[in-house]
Motif scaffolding. Structure first.
Motif, PDB file in Angstrom:
ATOM      1  N   ALA A 185     100.378  98.100 -12.954  1.00  0.00           N
ATOM      2  CA  ALA A 185      99.905  99.390 -13.465  1.00  0.00           C
ATOM      3  C   ALA A 185     101.065 100.268 -13.929  1.00  0.00           C
ATOM      4  O   ALA A 185     100.934 101.004 -14.906  1.00  0.00           O
ATOM      5  CB  ALA A 185      99.085 100.118 -12.399  1.00  0.00           C
ATOM      6  N   GLN A 186     102.213 100.197 -13.261  1.00  0.00           N
ATOM      7  CA  GLN A 186     103.362 101.003 -13.671  1.00  0.00           C
ATOM      8  C   GLN A 186     103.897 100.530 -15.019  1.00  0.00           C
ATOM      9  O   GLN A 186     104.225 101.340 -15.884  1.00  0.00           O
ATOM     10  CB  GLN A 186     104.476 100.964 -12.632  1.00  0.00           C
TER      11      GLN A 186
ATOM     12  N   TYR B 291     101.113 108.252 -12.634  1.00  0.00           N
ATOM     13  CA  TYR B 291     102.522 108.130 -12.999  1.00  0.00           C
ATOM     14  C   TYR B 291     102.890 109.252 -13.962  1.00  0.00           C
ATOM     15  O   TYR B 291     102.152 109.529 -14.897  1.00  0.00           O
ATOM     16  CB  TYR B 291     102.775 106.797 -13.695  1.00  0.00           C
ATOM     17  N   VAL B 292     104.045 109.867 -13.736  1.00  0.00           N
ATOM     18  CA  VAL B 292     104.545 110.894 -14.647  1.00  0.00           C
ATOM     19  C   VAL B 292     105.903 110.425 -15.180  1.00  0.00           C
ATOM     20  O   VAL B 292     106.830 110.188 -14.401  1.00  0.00           O
ATOM     21  CB  VAL B 292     104.696 112.266 -13.956  1.00  0.00           C
ATOM     22  N   PHE B 293     105.968 110.291 -16.499  1.00  0.00           N
ATOM     23  CA  PHE B 293     107.196 109.895 -17.175  1.00  0.00           C
ATOM     24  C   PHE B 293     107.716 111.075 -17.983  1.00  0.00           C
ATOM     25  O   PHE B 293     106.940 111.765 -18.639  1.00  0.00           O
ATOM     26  CB  PHE B 293     106.948 108.718 -18.128  1.00  0.00           C
ATOM     27  N   ARG B 294     109.035 111.311 -17.934  1.00  0.00           N
ATOM     28  CA  ARG B 294     109.655 112.361 -18.739  1.00  0.00           C
ATOM     29  C   ARG B 294     110.861 111.748 -19.442  1.00  0.00           C
ATOM     30  O   ARG B 294     111.719 111.138 -18.796  1.00  0.00           O
ATOM     31  CB  ARG B 294     110.087 113.540 -17.871  1.00  0.00           C
ATOM     32  N   PHE B 295     110.897 111.909 -20.761  1.00  0.00           N
ATOM     33  CA  PHE B 295     111.968 111.273 -21.526  1.00  0.00           C
ATOM     34  C   PHE B 295     112.199 111.981 -22.842  1.00  0.00           C
ATOM     35  O   PHE B 295     111.318 112.622 -23.387  1.00  0.00           O
ATOM     36  CB  PHE B 295     111.638 109.794 -21.779  1.00  0.00           C
TER      37      PHE B 295
ATOM     38  N   THR C 170     109.388 114.620 -23.984  1.00  0.00           N
ATOM     39  CA  THR C 170     107.985 114.272 -23.782  1.00  0.00           C
ATOM     40  C   THR C 170     107.736 114.009 -22.310  1.00  0.00           C
ATOM     41  O   THR C 170     108.520 113.327 -21.650  1.00  0.00           O
ATOM     42  CB  THR C 170     107.609 113.024 -24.609  1.00  0.00           C
ATOM     43  N   THR C 171     106.637 114.558 -21.805  1.00  0.00           N
ATOM     44  CA  THR C 171     106.183 114.283 -20.447  1.00  0.00           C
ATOM     45  C   THR C 171     104.760 113.757 -20.552  1.00  0.00           C
ATOM     46  O   THR C 171     103.912 114.395 -21.185  1.00  0.00           O
ATOM     47  CB  THR C 171     106.216 115.558 -19.573  1.00  0.00           C
ATOM     48  N   VAL C 172     104.524 112.589 -19.966  1.00  0.00           N
ATOM     49  CA  VAL C 172     103.207 111.959 -20.034  1.00  0.00           C
ATOM     50  C   VAL C 172     102.759 111.611 -18.628  1.00  0.00           C
ATOM     51  O   VAL C 172     103.513 111.003 -17.859  1.00  0.00           O
ATOM     52  CB  VAL C 172     103.235 110.680 -20.895  1.00  0.00           C
ATOM     53  N   THR C 173     101.530 111.982 -18.293  1.00  0.00           N
ATOM     54  CA  THR C 173     100.924 111.609 -17.021  1.00  0.00           C
ATOM     55  C   THR C 173      99.855 110.561 -17.298  1.00  0.00           C
ATOM     56  O   THR C 173      98.993 110.763 -18.163  1.00  0.00           O
ATOM     57  CB  THR C 173     100.283 112.829 -16.322  1.00  0.00           C
ATOM     58  N   VAL C 174      99.911 109.452 -16.566  1.00  0.00           N
ATOM     59  CA  VAL C 174      98.991 108.335 -16.750  1.00  0.00           C
ATOM     60  C   VAL C 174      98.276 108.073 -15.428  1.00  0.00           C
ATOM     61  O   VAL C 174      98.867 108.218 -14.348  1.00  0.00           O
ATOM     62  CB  VAL C 174      99.758 107.069 -17.207  1.00  0.00           C
ATOM     63  N   THR C 175      97.020 107.684 -15.505  1.00  0.00           N
ATOM     64  CA  THR C 175      96.221 107.401 -14.315  1.00  0.00           C
ATOM     65  C   THR C 175      96.865 106.302 -13.456  1.00  0.00           C
ATOM     66  O   THR C 175      97.648 105.502 -13.964  1.00  0.00           O
ATOM     67  CB  THR C 175      94.793 106.963 -14.700  1.00  0.00           C
ATOM     68  N   PRO C 176      96.521 106.247 -12.176  1.00  0.00           N
ATOM     69  CA  PRO C 176      97.121 105.256 -11.270  1.00  0.00           C
ATOM     70  C   PRO C 176      96.924 103.801 -11.700  1.00  0.00           C
ATOM     71  O   PRO C 176      97.746 102.954 -11.376  1.00  0.00           O
ATOM     72  CB  PRO C 176      96.432 105.514  -9.932  1.00  0.00           C
ATOM     73  N   ASP C 177      95.857 103.520 -12.445  1.00  0.00           N
ATOM     74  CA  ASP C 177      95.629 102.142 -12.895  1.00  0.00           C
ATOM     75  C   ASP C 177      96.424 101.814 -14.159  1.00  0.00           C
ATOM     76  O   ASP C 177      96.425 100.677 -14.629  1.00  0.00           O
ATOM     77  CB  ASP C 177      94.149 101.860 -13.115  1.00  0.00           C
ATOM     78  N   GLY C 178      97.113 102.823 -14.728  1.00  0.00           N
ATOM     79  CA  GLY C 178      97.934 102.621 -15.912  1.00  0.00           C
ATOM     80  C   GLY C 178      97.145 102.495 -17.197  1.00  0.00           C
ATOM     81  O   GLY C 178      97.686 102.125 -18.226  1.00  0.00           O
TER      82      GLY C 178
END
Length: 129
Positions: free
Chosen positions: A41-42, A86-90, A109-117
């Motif tokens: 999922a990650q 998951y929260v990604f910042r890049f 960019t900051t993106v939040t994705v559900t736990p299942d990806g």
């Protein structure tokens, strides 16, 4: 036709075979990274986050995410991992921006994705000065 019991250097065939087997078994041993497998999922979430940033910024002909988003699961860009997702910042910019000195990103960019990806929850795409 028989095979000689030793090589030209006087090493026996059985010694060579033992060395080959030992080397092969070391290659097959799990590394610490492999033994702590990253959730699928990650990996899926990181790919989804990077692709959304690419889409928002004109596609890959016009935009490249930071290098950290191109490694499996993007652990260096992962700022939070929880039961909420998951929260990604890049950073990102035009193709080649990271190779230039000094590197000049144009977006954060900051993106939040559900736990299942599978689903993007939130996106923040900010232009940098």
């Amino acid at each position: 036709m028989s095979v000689p019991p030793s090589t030209p250097f006087g090493v026996t065939r059985s010694a060579v075979m033992a060395l080959i087997l030992m080397a092969g078994s070391n290659l097959m041993a799990p590394t610490s990274a492999q033994s702590q497998a990253m959730p699928v999922a990650q990996t899926r979430a990181a790919n989804l986050a990077r692709m959304r940033a690419e889409s928002l910024n004109g596609g890959v002909a016009n935009y490249r995410a930071a290098r950290c988003m191109y490694s499996t699961g993007a652990p260096a860009c992962l700022v939070n991992k929880s039961s909420n997702g998951y929260v990604f910042r890049f950073q990102g910019g035009p193709p080649g921006w990271q190779q230039r000195q000094p590197a000049q990103p144009t977006t954060l960019t900051t993106v939040t994705v559900t736990p299942d990806g599978e689903t993007i929850q939130t996106v923040s795409n900010t232009a940098l000065p």
